[in-house]
Every structure is written in C-alpha cells, then in structure tokens.
Write a protein that holds these residues in place. Sequence first.
Motif, PDB file in Angstrom:
ATOM      1  N   VAL A  51       1.115  -0.982   0.132  1.00  0.00           N
ATOM      2  CA  VAL A  51      -0.081   0.038   0.048  1.00  0.00           C
ATOM      3  C   VAL A  51       1.185   1.017   0.551  1.00  0.00           C
ATOM      4  CG1 VAL A  51      -0.257  -0.626   2.510  1.00  0.00           C
ATOM      5  CG2 VAL A  51      -1.747   1.382   0.791  1.00  0.00           C
ATOM      6  N   THR A  52       0.474   2.094  -1.252  1.00  0.00           N
ATOM      7  CA  THR A  52       1.790   3.277  -0.982  1.00  0.00           C
ATOM      8  C   THR A  52       1.080   4.676  -0.427  1.00  0.00           C
ATOM      9  OG1 THR A  52      -0.063   4.323  -2.843  1.00  0.00           O
ATOM     10  CG2 THR A  52       1.552   3.083  -3.824  1.00  0.00           C
ATOM     11  N   SER A  53       1.819   5.330  -0.328  1.00  0.00           N
ATOM     12  CA  SER A  53       1.180   6.401   0.990  1.00  0.00           C
ATOM     13  C   SER A  53       0.111   6.621   0.324  1.00  0.00           C
ATOM     14  CB  SER A  53       2.936   7.713   1.145  1.00  0.00           C
ATOM     15  OG  SER A  53       2.537   8.583   2.146  1.00  0.00           O
ATOM     16  N   PRO A  54      -0.247   7.697  -0.744  1.00  0.00           N
ATOM     17  CA  PRO A  54      -1.384   7.798  -1.290  1.00  0.00           C
ATOM     18  C   PRO A  54      -2.502   6.349  -0.604  1.00  0.00           C
ATOM     19  CG  PRO A  54      -0.165   8.519  -2.863  1.00  0.00           C
ATOM     20  CD  PRO A  54       0.388   7.384  -2.361  1.00  0.00           C
ATOM     21  N   GLY A  55      -2.330   5.142  -0.859  1.00  0.00           N
ATOM     22  CA  GLY A  55      -3.428   4.336  -0.254  1.00  0.00           C
ATOM     23  C   GLY A  55      -3.516   3.452  -1.471  1.00  0.00           C
ATOM     24  N   SER A  56      -2.434   3.520  -2.623  1.00  0.00           N
ATOM     25  CA  SER A  56      -3.444   2.708  -3.980  1.00  0.00           C
ATOM     26  C   SER A  56      -2.704   1.135  -3.310  1.00  0.00           C
ATOM     27  CB  SER A  56      -1.989   2.899  -5.640  1.00  0.00           C
ATOM     28  OG  SER A  56      -2.301   4.485  -5.386  1.00  0.00           O
ATOM     29  N   THR A  57      -2.982   0.143  -3.786  1.00  0.00           N
ATOM     30  CA  THR A  57      -2.527  -1.200  -3.208  1.00  0.00           C
ATOM     31  C   THR A  57      -2.759  -2.023  -4.333  1.00  0.00           C
ATOM     32  OG1 THR A  57      -4.899  -2.000  -3.344  1.00  0.00           O
ATOM     33  CG2 THR A  57      -3.826  -1.481  -1.105  1.00  0.00           C
ATOM     34  N   GLY A  58      -1.943  -3.287  -4.192  1.00  0.00           N
ATOM     35  CA  GLY A  58      -1.041  -3.976  -5.387  1.00  0.00           C
ATOM     36  C   GLY A  58      -1.569  -5.457  -4.569  1.00  0.00           C
ATOM     37  N   TYR A  59      -1.254  -6.546  -4.931  1.00  0.00           N
ATOM     38  CA  TYR A  59      -1.366  -7.998  -4.520  1.00  0.00           C
ATOM     39  C   TYR A  59      -0.729  -8.582  -5.216  1.00  0.00           C
ATOM     40  CZ  TYR A  59      -5.235  -6.166  -1.035  1.00  0.00           C
ATOM     41  OH  TYR A  59      -5.731  -5.606  -0.646  1.00  0.00           O
ATOM     42  N   ALA A  60      -0.135 -10.217  -5.379  1.00  0.00           N
ATOM     43  CA  ALA A  60       0.558 -10.869  -5.475  1.00  0.00           C
ATOM     44  C   ALA A  60      -1.018 -12.287  -5.739  1.00  0.00           C
ATOM     45  CB  ALA A  60       1.327 -12.453  -4.677  1.00  0.00           C
ATOM     46  N   ASP A  61      -1.275 -12.388  -7.470  1.00  0.00           N
ATOM     47  CA  ASP A  61      -1.619 -13.095  -7.384  1.00  0.00           C
ATOM     48  C   ASP A  61      -2.627 -14.652  -6.601  1.00  0.00           C
ATOM     49  OD1 ASP A  61      -0.362 -13.159 -11.113  1.00  0.00           O
ATOM     50  OD2 ASP A  61      -1.556 -11.202  -9.921  1.00  0.00           O
ATOM     51  N   SER A  62      -2.007 -14.565  -6.074  1.00  0.00           N
ATOM     52  CA  SER A  62      -1.949 -15.648  -5.726  1.00  0.00           C
ATOM     53  C   SER A  62      -2.757 -15.497  -4.908  1.00  0.00           C
ATOM     54  CB  SER A  62      -0.578 -16.717  -4.925  1.00  0.00           C
ATOM     55  OG  SER A  62      -0.267 -16.027  -4.065  1.00  0.00           O
ATOM     56  N   VAL A  63      -3.057 -14.303  -4.321  1.00  0.00           N
ATOM     57  CA  VAL A  63      -4.422 -13.498  -2.466  1.00  0.00           C
ATOM     58  C   VAL A  63      -4.933 -13.011  -3.377  1.00  0.00           C
ATOM     59  CG1 VAL A  63      -2.010 -14.305  -1.108  1.00  0.00           C
ATOM     60  CG2 VAL A  63      -2.457 -12.274  -1.869  1.00  0.00           C
ATOM     61  N   LYS A  64      -4.864 -12.568  -4.438  1.00  0.00           N
ATOM     62  CA  LYS A  64      -6.240 -11.302  -4.562  1.00  0.00           C
ATOM     63  C   LYS A  64      -7.431 -12.824  -4.752  1.00  0.00           C
ATOM     64  CE  LYS A  64      -3.787  -8.744  -7.980  1.00  0.00           C
ATOM     65  NZ  LYS A  64      -3.942  -8.743 -10.285  1.00  0.00           N
ATOM     66  N   GLY A  65      -8.490 -11.292  -4.365  1.00  0.00           N
ATOM     67  CA  GLY A  65      -9.660 -11.750  -3.799  1.00  0.00           C
ATOM     68  C   GLY A  65      -9.089 -12.073  -2.302  1.00  0.00           C
ATOM     69  N   ARG A  66      -8.517 -12.411  -1.762  1.00  0.00           N
ATOM     70  CA  ARG A  66      -9.090 -13.623  -0.481  1.00  0.00           C
ATOM     71  C   ARG A  66      -8.648 -12.575   0.892  1.00  0.00           C
ATOM     72  NH1 ARG A  66      -5.765 -17.602   0.639  1.00  0.00           N
ATOM     73  NH2 ARG A  66      -4.210 -17.618  -1.037  1.00  0.00           N
ATOM     74  N   PHE A  67      -6.527 -11.389   0.532  1.00  0.00           N
ATOM     75  CA  PHE A  67      -6.417 -10.720   1.033  1.00  0.00           C
ATOM     76  C   PHE A  67      -6.937  -9.360   1.208  1.00  0.00           C
ATOM     77  CE2 PHE A  67      -2.603 -13.627   2.475  1.00  0.00           C
ATOM     78  CZ  PHE A  67      -3.453 -15.267   2.164  1.00  0.00           C
ATOM     79  N   THR A  68      -6.276  -8.221   1.875  1.00  0.00           N
ATOM     80  CA  THR A  68      -6.679  -6.873   2.276  1.00  0.00           C
ATOM     81  C   THR A  68      -5.806  -6.111   2.409  1.00  0.00           C
ATOM     82  OG1 THR A  68      -9.600  -7.272   1.574  1.00  0.00           O
ATOM     83  CG2 THR A  68      -8.311  -4.932   2.433  1.00  0.00           C
ATOM     84  N   ILE A  69      -5.237  -5.533   2.062  1.00  0.00           N
ATOM     85  CA  ILE A  69      -4.007  -4.893   2.248  1.00  0.00           C
ATOM     86  C   ILE A  69      -4.413  -2.635   2.657  1.00  0.00           C
ATOM     87  CG2 ILE A  69      -2.626  -3.495   0.991  1.00  0.00           C
ATOM     88  CD1 ILE A  69      -0.168  -4.204   2.770  1.00  0.00           C
ATOM     89  N   SER A  70      -4.911  -2.991   4.059  1.00  0.00           N
ATOM     90  CA  SER A  70      -4.841  -1.270   4.433  1.00  0.00           C
ATOM     91  C   SER A  70      -3.790  -0.680   5.543  1.00  0.00           C
ATOM     92  CB  SER A  70      -6.670  -1.753   5.598  1.00  0.00           C
ATOM     93  OG  SER A  70      -6.964  -1.883   6.543  1.00  0.00           O
ATOM     94  N   ARG A  71      -3.941   0.510   5.851  1.00  0.00           N
ATOM     95  CA  ARG A  71      -3.492   1.053   7.207  1.00  0.00           C
ATOM     96  C   ARG A  71      -4.247   2.023   7.489  1.00  0.00           C
ATOM     97  NH1 ARG A  71       1.667   4.090   2.948  1.00  0.00           N
ATOM     98  NH2 ARG A  71       2.253   5.266   5.447  1.00  0.00           N
ATOM     99  N   ASP A  72      -3.017   2.449   8.829  1.00  0.00           N
ATOM    100  CA  ASP A  72      -3.656   3.753   9.765  1.00  0.00           C
ATOM    101  C   ASP A  72      -2.786   4.744   9.341  1.00  0.00           C
ATOM    102  OD1 ASP A  72      -4.521   5.177  11.647  1.00  0.00           O
ATOM    103  OD2 ASP A  72      -5.899   4.111  12.658  1.00  0.00           O
ATOM    104  N   TYR A  73      -3.063   5.940   9.339  1.00  0.00           N
ATOM    105  CA  TYR A  73      -2.163   6.893   8.847  1.00  0.00           C
ATOM    106  C   TYR A  73      -1.867   7.212  10.217  1.00  0.00           C
ATOM    107  CZ  TYR A  73      -2.526   6.346   3.862  1.00  0.00           C
ATOM    108  OH  TYR A  73      -2.740   5.913   2.585  1.00  0.00           O
ATOM    109  N   VAL A  74      -2.947   7.698  11.054  1.00  0.00           N
ATOM    110  CA  VAL A  74      -2.367   8.278  13.040  1.00  0.00           C
ATOM    111  C   VAL A  74      -1.778   7.293  13.421  1.00  0.00           C
ATOM    112  CG1 VAL A  74      -3.853   8.987  14.700  1.00  0.00           C
ATOM    113  CG2 VAL A  74      -4.695   9.570  12.166  1.00  0.00           C
ATOM    114  N   LYS A  75      -2.137   5.544  13.802  1.00  0.00           N
ATOM    115  CA  LYS A  75      -1.222   5.370  14.553  1.00  0.00           C
ATOM    116  C   LYS A  75       0.371   4.383  13.968  1.00  0.00           C
ATOM    117  CE  LYS A  75      -5.836   2.960  16.369  1.00  0.00           C
ATOM    118  NZ  LYS A  75      -6.778   1.999  16.516  1.00  0.00           N
ATOM    119  N   ASN A  76       0.383   5.262  12.497  1.00  0.00           N
ATOM    120  CA  ASN A  76       1.348   4.326  11.598  1.00  0.00           C
ATOM    121  C   ASN A  76       1.664   2.745  11.220  1.00  0.00           C
ATOM    122  OD1 ASN A  76       2.414   6.292  11.141  1.00  0.00           O
ATOM    123  ND2 ASN A  76       3.948   6.527  13.062  1.00  0.00           N
TER     124      ASN A  76
END
Length: 121
Positions: A51-76
């Motif tokens: 997940v980039t600083s602006p919030g764009s995400t990318g996934y390995a093909d093997s986990v697409k549709g099953r895994f979700t990455i996210s970030r909390d900018y306040v909590k780092n």
Amino acid sequence: QVQLVESGGGLVQPGGSLRLSCAASGSISNIYDMGWLRQAPGNQRELVATVTSPGSTGYADSVKGRFTISRDYVKNTVYLQMNNLKPEDTAVYYCNAKIRTSTVSRARDYWGKGTLVTVSS
C-alpha cells in the motif's frame, strides 16, 4: 531508531481468517510505501501486498480476492486481512516499510521480525 512490530499470526484451519498488524514506532518523519512479504520453508521471500502513501494497493496473484491490505496513518500501522486461508499460505509474514526518520534525510527500508501463520486442519 525505528521499529516495526508484527502481531496476529497463529494457527488457523483452511478456509479461516486472520488479521495481521504491524505498528511502526520511533523517530518517524514520514512513512512511504508499506507492505507484507512472506517466506515459506525452503522458499524465497515473496511479496504479498503493498500500500502506497496515497493509498494505492497491489497484491500477488495468489492472494487477490482473499487478502486485503490497509493502513492507519494516525497509528502508523499496516494491516493484512486474510480470508479463505489455504495451506499454501503457511509462512512467516514480514512487514516492510519505507521510512524517513527525523534524524536522517534519506528514507530507507525497515523490516519487522516476522509472525508465523500456519494453515492446517
């Protein structure tokens, strides 16, 4: 000094879910890209999700549709929600972040120590 500390790993049955967390702490000025990688026994470390600083995400093909990455900018903190887990997801999961500290002007990569995820019945 910057630290990345992962949590949330464990043993789960196939089809189950886990949520990994990784908190960055220390003399942080900016956090840029964050991500998760994993390494199974006998295999090379592989990229799982980013997940980039602006919030764009990318996934390995093997986990697409099953895994979700996210970030909390306040909590780092970066998270990895893993659903419909499979035995082949078994690995040590490492957190990675590109961070610029308040004392060094150039950003560099930091790594956590890893958390073990085991998917087995």
